[in-house]
Write an enzyme that holds these catalytic residues in place. Structure first.
Site, PDB file in Angstrom:
ATOM      1  CD  GLU A  18      -4.863   6.358   2.070  1.00 19.35           C
ATOM      2  OE1 GLU A  18      -4.791   5.141   2.376  1.00 19.35           O
ATOM      3  OE2 GLU A  18      -3.867   7.095   2.011  1.00 19.35           O
ATOM      4  CG  HIS A  36      -1.683   1.232   1.468  1.00 18.12           C
ATOM      5  ND1 HIS A  36      -3.013   1.368   1.126  1.00 18.12           N
ATOM      6  CD2 HIS A  36      -1.314   2.421   2.033  1.00 18.12           C
ATOM      7  CE1 HIS A  36      -3.423   2.578   1.451  1.00 18.12           C
ATOM      8  NE2 HIS A  36      -2.417   3.233   2.015  1.00 18.12           N
ATOM      9  CD  GLU A  37       1.939   3.472   3.693  1.00 15.11           C
ATOM     10  OE1 GLU A  37       2.186   4.546   3.102  1.00 15.11           O
ATOM     11  OE2 GLU A  37       0.946   3.320   4.423  1.00 15.11           O
ATOM     12  CG  HIS A  95       0.410   6.213  -0.569  1.00 16.34           C
ATOM     13  ND1 HIS A  95      -0.702   6.875  -1.051  1.00 16.34           N
ATOM     14  CD2 HIS A  95       0.043   5.656   0.616  1.00 16.34           C
ATOM     15  CE1 HIS A  95      -1.704   6.721  -0.194  1.00 16.34           C
ATOM     16  NE2 HIS A  95      -1.286   5.984   0.822  1.00 16.34           N
TER      17      HIS A  95
END
Length: 298
Positions: A225, A145-146, A149
């Site tokens: 997100e 997930h990071e 980003h």
């Protein structure tokens, strides 16, 4: 004390960069004897608006490490640290970005964040609480997930949006301030300059416009997100990403959630849930919506 020093240092850097840029561009005062010089005002606001956003971006890794007490893993000293570094390397390769710095920060709350000024010079860090309570496949999904980003360029995109927002908040607030001051001073024979009404009205207008503008930034953050969750599912696994979000939900219901501070909030895996009107200012969508969006991908 450290947070105060970081705040003061960042703002000093912003003032120095903005002042130097204005001198190079030859931008003079936007207040003239004939009223507001809108071109000079727009240049002034743009320089300060983008300077603040970009100085914060370029200092983001250093500030994040200092404010969260993140320890960068230079040489893995345990099997867990080795697994973390190798997992981030694997995910970074799959996402097509440079290897980020990998760190761990002391916090009982389950959280993680990514920051950095470009896709190939980032930092990914996880909390000790997350490492303790999450399963390996869930930790991998959070890391993915990071990494999502970073790969999506969310840091630079949010910086550009914040720069534009800053510019127009400052610009419109000063127009309102000048209009209010002119109204209060009508009939005054003293020409030139502005009165105290300009500064008070500008200050109040900046607060109001800033609050409204933060709704726009928060809306973008929530949309981003969902994209990072999709990246987590694609780079790691959908089951792992759903499992990580469900565990975050369970911890939030048990009042074990914690929130990162400042600009890191937007790049964490979760944030404290807001209710009612305050949901407009939330950087993250509700966990139930994020879980449902991932389940719909199956």
């Amino acid at each position: 004390m450290m947070r105060i020093l970081l705040f003061l240092g960042t703002n000093l850097a912003i003032i120095l960069v903005a002042s130097l840029t204005l001198n190079i561009l030859g931008v003079g005062s936007y207040l003239t004897a004939n009223g507001l010089d809108l071109n000079a005002l727009l240049a002034f606001c743009a320089v300060f608006g983008f300077a603040g956003a970009f100085v914060s971006l370029f200092l983001s890794k250093w500030m994040a490490k200092m404010s969260t007490k993140t320890q960068i893993i230079e040489q893995p000293s345990s099997a867990e640290e080795r697994w973390l570094v190798e997992t981030v390397q694997e995910l970074a390769n799959k996402a097509g970005i440079g290897m980020p710095d990998v760190g761990v920060f002391p916090s009982h709350a389950s959280n993680a964040f990514a920051t950095g000024w470009n896709r190939n010079n980032a930092l990914v860090a996880v909390s000790t609480g997350l490492l303790t309570r999450f399963k390996p496949e869930e930790i991998k999904a959070v890391l993915a997930h990071e990494i999502g980003h970073v790969a999506n360029g969310d840091m630079i995109t949010l910086t550009l949006i914040q720069g534009v927002i800053n510019t127009f908040v400052m610009f419109l607030a000063r127009i309102v301030g000048y209009a209010v001051d002119s109204f209060l001073r009508r009939g005054d024979n003293n020409s030139g300059g502005v009165g105290i009404g300009f500064y008070i009205a500008t200050f109040v207008a900046e607060i109001i416009f800033g609050v409204l503008a933060s709704i726009i930034v928060a809306w973008f953050s929530r949309r981003r997100e969902f994209r990072a969750d999709e990246a987590g599912a694609s780079l790691a696994s959908t089951a792992g990403m759903i499992g990580a979000l469900q565990r975050l939900k369970a911890e939030s219901m048990a009042h074990q959630e914690g929130e990162l501070e400042g600009q890191l909030t937007a790049f964490g895996i979760s944030s404290i849930k807001k209710q009612g009107f305050m949901e407009l200012f939330s950087s993250h969508p509700p966990l139930d919506e994020r879980i449902a969006a991932l389940q719909a991908r199956r």
